[in-house]
Design a protein around this motif. Structure first.
Motif, short mmCIF file in Angstrom:
data_model
loop_
_atom_site.label_atom_id
_atom_site.label_comp_id
_atom_site.label_asym_id
_atom_site.label_seq_id
_atom_site.Cartn_x
_atom_site.Cartn_y
_atom_site.Cartn_z
N ASP A 288 30.90 90.11 -10.48
CA ASP A 288 30.02 89.70 -9.40
C ASP A 288 29.70 90.88 -8.49
O ASP A 288 28.55 91.09 -8.10
N MET A 289 30.72 91.67 -8.16
CA MET A 289 30.51 92.84 -7.32
C MET A 289 29.63 93.86 -8.03
O MET A 289 28.74 94.46 -7.42
N THR A 290 29.84 94.07 -9.32
CA THR A 290 29.02 94.99 -10.10
C THR A 290 27.56 94.55 -10.11
O THR A 290 26.66 95.37 -9.95
N PHE A 291 27.34 93.25 -10.26
CA PHE A 291 25.98 92.73 -10.25
C PHE A 291 25.30 92.99 -8.91
O PHE A 291 24.15 93.42 -8.84
N HIS A 292 26.02 92.77 -7.80
CA HIS A 292 25.45 92.99 -6.48
C HIS A 292 25.14 94.48 -6.25
O HIS A 292 24.11 94.83 -5.68
N LEU A 293 26.04 95.34 -6.73
CA LEU A 293 25.78 96.78 -6.61
C LEU A 293 24.58 97.19 -7.45
O LEU A 293 23.78 98.04 -7.04
N PHE A 294 24.43 96.60 -8.63
CA PHE A 294 23.27 96.88 -9.48
C PHE A 294 21.98 96.47 -8.78
O PHE A 294 21.00 97.20 -8.80
N ILE A 295 21.99 95.29 -8.15
CA ILE A 295 20.81 94.82 -7.44
C ILE A 295 20.48 95.76 -6.28
O ILE A 295 19.32 96.10 -6.04
N CYS A 296 21.50 96.21 -5.54
CA CYS A 296 21.27 97.15 -4.44
C CYS A 296 20.70 98.47 -4.95
O CYS A 296 19.78 99.04 -4.35
N ALA A 297 21.23 98.97 -6.06
CA ALA A 297 20.73 100.22 -6.63
C ALA A 297 19.28 100.05 -7.11
O ALA A 297 18.45 100.94 -6.91
N LEU A 298 18.98 98.91 -7.70
CA LEU A 298 17.62 98.63 -8.16
C LEU A 298 16.65 98.56 -6.99
O LEU A 298 15.55 99.12 -7.05
N ALA A 299 17.07 97.90 -5.90
CA ALA A 299 16.22 97.81 -4.72
C ALA A 299 16.02 99.20 -4.10
O ALA A 299 14.91 99.54 -3.67
N GLY A 300 17.06 100.00 -4.07
CA GLY A 300 16.93 101.36 -3.54
C GLY A 300 16.00 102.21 -4.37
O GLY A 300 15.20 102.98 -3.83
N ALA A 301 16.10 102.07 -5.68
CA ALA A 301 15.20 102.83 -6.57
C ALA A 301 13.75 102.37 -6.37
O ALA A 301 12.83 103.19 -6.35
N GLY A 302 13.56 101.08 -6.22
CA GLY A 302 12.21 100.56 -5.96
C GLY A 302 11.66 101.07 -4.65
O GLY A 302 10.49 101.46 -4.56
N ALA A 303 12.50 101.10 -3.61
CA ALA A 303 12.06 101.62 -2.32
C ALA A 303 11.72 103.10 -2.43
O ALA A 303 10.75 103.57 -1.82
N ALA A 304 12.50 103.85 -3.20
CA ALA A 304 12.21 105.28 -3.38
C ALA A 304 10.87 105.49 -4.10
O ALA A 304 10.10 106.39 -3.74
N VAL A 305 10.58 104.66 -5.09
CA VAL A 305 9.32 104.77 -5.82
C VAL A 305 8.15 104.45 -4.88
O VAL A 305 7.13 105.16 -4.86
N ILE A 306 8.30 103.39 -4.09
CA ILE A 306 7.24 103.03 -3.14
C ILE A 306 7.04 104.15 -2.11
O ILE A 306 5.91 104.50 -1.77
N ALA A 307 8.12 104.74 -1.64
CA ALA A 307 8.01 105.84 -0.68
C ALA A 307 7.32 107.05 -1.31
O ALA A 307 6.50 107.72 -0.65
N MET A 308 7.62 107.34 -2.56
CA MET A 308 6.98 108.47 -3.24
C MET A 308 5.48 108.22 -3.42
O MET A 308 4.66 109.13 -3.19
N HIS B 126 3.61 106.32 -1.53
CA HIS B 126 3.04 106.43 -0.19
C HIS B 126 2.86 107.90 0.19
O HIS B 126 1.82 108.30 0.73
N TYR B 127 3.86 108.71 -0.07
CA TYR B 127 3.80 110.14 0.24
C TYR B 127 2.64 110.81 -0.51
O TYR B 127 1.88 111.60 0.07
N LEU B 128 2.48 110.50 -1.79
CA LEU B 128 1.41 111.11 -2.57
C LEU B 128 0.03 110.66 -2.08
O LEU B 128 -0.92 111.45 -2.06
N MET B 129 -0.08 109.40 -1.67
CA MET B 129 -1.36 108.92 -1.14
C MET B 129 -1.71 109.63 0.17
O MET B 129 -2.85 110.04 0.38
N VAL B 130 -0.73 109.78 1.05
CA VAL B 130 -0.97 110.48 2.31
C VAL B 130 -1.31 111.95 2.05
O VAL B 130 -2.21 112.51 2.67
N LEU B 131 -0.62 112.56 1.12
CA LEU B 131 -0.87 113.95 0.78
C LEU B 131 -2.29 114.14 0.26
O LEU B 131 -3.00 115.07 0.68
N SER B 132 -2.73 113.26 -0.64
CA SER B 132 -4.08 113.39 -1.18
C SER B 132 -5.14 113.11 -0.12
O SER B 132 -6.19 113.75 -0.09
N ALA B 133 -4.87 112.16 0.78
CA ALA B 133 -5.83 111.88 1.86
C ALA B 133 -5.95 113.08 2.80
O ALA B 133 -7.06 113.45 3.21
N ASN B 134 -4.83 113.70 3.13
CA ASN B 134 -4.87 114.88 3.99
C ASN B 134 -5.59 116.03 3.30
O ASN B 134 -6.34 116.77 3.93
#
Length: 83
Positions: free
Chosen positions: A13-33, A35-43
């Motif tokens: 159960d703990m492993t599953f929760h950590l996996f979900i947290c890691a997956l959410a973090g990776a998703g947030a990192a992809v969204i941030a990247m 966003h960064y590329l869109m702002v960079l191209s707009a600038n």
């Protein structure tokens, strides 16, 4: 035996929760990247457009100055022709 299976269940159960947290973090990192590329191209587009506009304004002011110089020269020639 029952106690060890309970421990394994908690670990799983703990492993599953950590996996979900890691997956959410990776998703947030992809969204941030993205966003960064869109702002960079707009600038980049804004700076490129501003550079073109500056060149256009420089050319326009030079042409207006040349036309003004030509006009003032002709006016002086007309005045000299009458005197």
């Amino acid at each position: 035996s029952c106690e060890s299976s309970k421990d394994h269940s908690e670990e799983l159960d703990m492993t599953f929760h950590l996996f979900i947290c890691a997956l959410a973090g990776a998703g947030a990192a992809v969204i941030a990247m993205i966003h960064y590329l869109m702002v960079l191209s707009a600038n980049w587009a804004y700076v490129k457009d501003a550079c073109r506009m500056q060149k256009y304004e420089d050319i326009k002011s030079k042409e207006e100055q040349e036309l003004h110089d030509i006009h003032s020269t002709r006016s002086k020639e007309r005045l000299n022709a009458y005197t």
